[in-house]
Scaffold this active site. Sequence first.
Site, PDB file in Angstrom:
ATOM      1  N   GLU A 111      39.690  63.218  13.120  1.00 36.36           N
ATOM      2  CA  GLU A 111      38.958  62.175  13.107  1.00 36.36           C
ATOM      3  C   GLU A 111      37.822  62.675  12.733  1.00 36.36           C
ATOM      4  O   GLU A 111      36.881  61.921  11.714  1.00 36.36           O
ATOM      5  CB  GLU A 111      38.640  61.407  15.051  1.00 36.36           C
ATOM      6  CG  GLU A 111      39.808  60.254  15.350  1.00 36.36           C
ATOM      7  CD  GLU A 111      39.752  59.409  14.521  1.00 36.36           C
ATOM      8  OE1 GLU A 111      39.370  59.100  13.370  1.00 36.36           O
ATOM      9  OE2 GLU A 111      41.296  58.837  14.351  1.00 36.36           O
ATOM     10  N   SER A 393      48.569  21.010  65.848  1.00 32.38           N
ATOM     11  CA  SER A 393      48.340  21.371  67.310  1.00 32.38           C
ATOM     12  C   SER A 393      47.378  22.693  67.938  1.00 32.38           C
ATOM     13  O   SER A 393      47.240  23.590  68.910  1.00 32.38           O
ATOM     14  CB  SER A 393      49.111  21.178  68.558  1.00 32.38           C
ATOM     15  OG  SER A 393      50.052  19.561  67.925  1.00 32.38           O
TER      16      SER A 393
END
Length: 897
Positions: A111, A393
């Site tokens: 690069e 319940s």
Amino acid sequence: MAGQYKSREEKRLAQQKSKSTKSKKKGSMVKRVIISLFIIGIIGMLAGAGLFAYYASSAPKLDEKLLKDPIASEIYDMNGELITTVGKEKREYANFDDIPKIMQDAVLATEDNRFYKHNGIDLIRLGGAVIANVTGGFGSEGASTITQQVIKGSFLSPEKTLKRKAQEAWLALKLEQEYTKEEIFEMYFNKVYMSDRINGMATAADYYYGKDIEDIELHEAALIAGLPQSPNNYNPFDYPEKAEKRRNIVLSLMEQHGKITGEEKKEAQAIPITEGLVSAEEVEKKNGNKYPAFVDAVIDEVQKMGDYNLFSDGLKVYTTVDPDAQKRLEEILAGENTSFSYPESPEEPMQAGVTLMDTKTGEIRAIGGGREQDPNVQRGFNFAIDTKRQPGSTIKPLIDYAPAIEHLKWSTYHILKDEPYKYSDGTELNNYDGQFKGPITIREGLWDSRNITALKAFQEVGPEKAEEFVNGLGLKFDHYYESASIGGVSPGVNSVQMAGAYAAFGNEGIYNKPHTVTKVVLRDGETEIKNDNKPKPAMKEYTAYMISDMLQSVIDHPRGTGLYAKVPGLPMAGKSGTTNYTQEEREKYGIAKTGAPDSWFVGYTTNYTAAVWTGYKTRSIPLSPTDRRVSQYIVSDLMSYVHEGVDTPDFNKPDSVVESKVELGSNPARLPSEYTPDDRVITELFVRGTEPSKVSKEFDKIDAPSNLKGKFNKKDQTITLAWDYGKEKDVQFEVAVSINGEAKQVLTTTDKKGLNVENIQSQGTFTFEVVAISGDQRSNPATVNVDVKATDGEDEENQDENNDENQDNNGNGNGQGNGNEDDSGNDGEDTGGDDGTTPPPEGDGTGEGGTDDGGTGDGTGTGDGGTGEGTGEGSGTGDGATNGSPATQSDSRREQE
């Protein structure tokens, strides 16, 4: 022609002058061109500089947050194994010092080989790129340095324009001024895209080779360094040939720039491109979307722990998930290897929200967020944590009975009357079955889920105490109306909340906030943020134990509402819950009376707590009574799996709780007496100091009548009965008779101590029974036999004696007699049937029995009377000694006499 000049000399001079003039004109023109070009160049440079400055002035500012790219966070299970990564980009960050030299060399050779020599812009490389762009067109070759690529990837768009290039160059110069080369290289190394939605070369090393970046080899480093030019085209999984060609180019560049030798290049190029790559199965396993429902809860929890972003901060999150339990739960919700089936609805699948939690710590071990959900939808609706449904319940132990035990010290035997009842505002309340059971214990009120008793408990303890109690269990509601007693709360609850609340019962009253995260390690790898969840006492130990003991009955009782959650041999407590539609909803959607929108079950042991909600996302789709069992089936399956091979002790009874036997039906509670029938004796729990101390008299026996005599008066065909009794007042006597062994009939009840029975028409043996009665108490019976015969000339006195001696006074003496004769028969056995009629005080004796008509007399009698004398024919031996009055004689013996 010549006349024009005076002489040849003049002509020559004139010609020279003409040449000189032409020469001067040519020189002046060149100068003007050069000057013009110079001026144009200056103007161009100034214009370019001005344009550069203009573009640069509009460049974005350097932002450190943008330079440091978002890094996916890693999530680990309870064993420290990686589950998954969370973030927009999969990225493992590597510090510069962790990047091996071979990897740095591969990147630089590919690069930016002059990276450490330029100041952000490489003019030499730029010159070559300019020529290439002039000959090949703008954009045909790039000259971007690593610094410029960092700028481009952090701040700018990928378009190729002069403006973007000018801004890129300007920001590159600034970046080099503010950061070191090493920092810039680190930014690039962790920023670049590496295909398959991953970023950074360290991530690529792990993704493609399953390695940490520091362990990478030359041929692997070359492949990784070559990917950024065209990541998808050089992906070794998808295009191995292209990837190999690119790798070999990188190796050649490394040799060209002196990073490796020619021999190293050849060796690396000879390695097959597929060597060292992880398999596709490993990639899928490592990068798949595992445990989405649990991870969803983790993300929410991390966000609440502080200013952390799991999608970008690169965190390491250590969680509480048990991978085995989580996998099994996901199988159960998928219907795999289960003993039950999910109901099928043509509209949408039945849903379930499940939370499995460690009872002692509050650590969530598994979460089930739903069924048949779209795998492509990330962080979709989670029915375990996102839903808010009324609990039905399952709220009763939490808001009704536990507060009553906590503050009123009720026992598990506490009696409440199940009867037609209304709310305080006059609204009628009913039970699920429309029936009423009368006075029942709160234990039965729980295992049979009675609404009436639940409301009465809530009313007695009061809404303030109920609110305080559930708040201590992590539940907060907008109001605490009386309807809250049976589940009418707002907002609703989810399975995580219910698991946390119930676990406190199984943890001796200690509440732990449910949590999925133990600690978070920040990006620096050193800073740890621990989840600060401290245990809090939520109730007394006696409350926790007594509720747990009653809730075990919900599962273990043959008629308990939690029967389908039972795991054989596992000491588990739990509670079911069902909600209802309003009448308007039933009429609007055509829902049957038996349909319900929600079904719950929460079960817990000393090890685990499981809370399950089932229903449909569209609430108007009802659950049938059979569908409602699914919540219990899920609990049973999951709890059976996680408890396999695990020691699970029963709930520990604290010293503050006392077990006591109670006579069922007594109110207040009474200890059973020696007369209480076995089926009326039960064992219940009491807070120490409140256990019963008084003995029930419900079944106590009063004294029986004594000296019962019966005489048949042949003349007027009557039988006269007489008996004695003590000085007790308010005693009556029930007289009954059985003739010749037939069914007993009650003749009358009298307060006298005698009775004249008239109009005797039958013959045979009349057995009379007299029972003393005082209130609800009854004595043992006193009995006497009276023989009624029509024999002529029979001595009434003998008849009287016969009858007197045939009575039963339940005395304490013993009498035995055996005959002496050789004859034997079939009707001489009399065992205890005839006891003394006229007992002396505390007399014991023995006497001779006898036989008649060849019968064998063998009698055993008990009574405070003595035994009678006698001799007779029959086989056996007799003992005539007595310690009291004459003994009771058998019928045959009396007839013989």
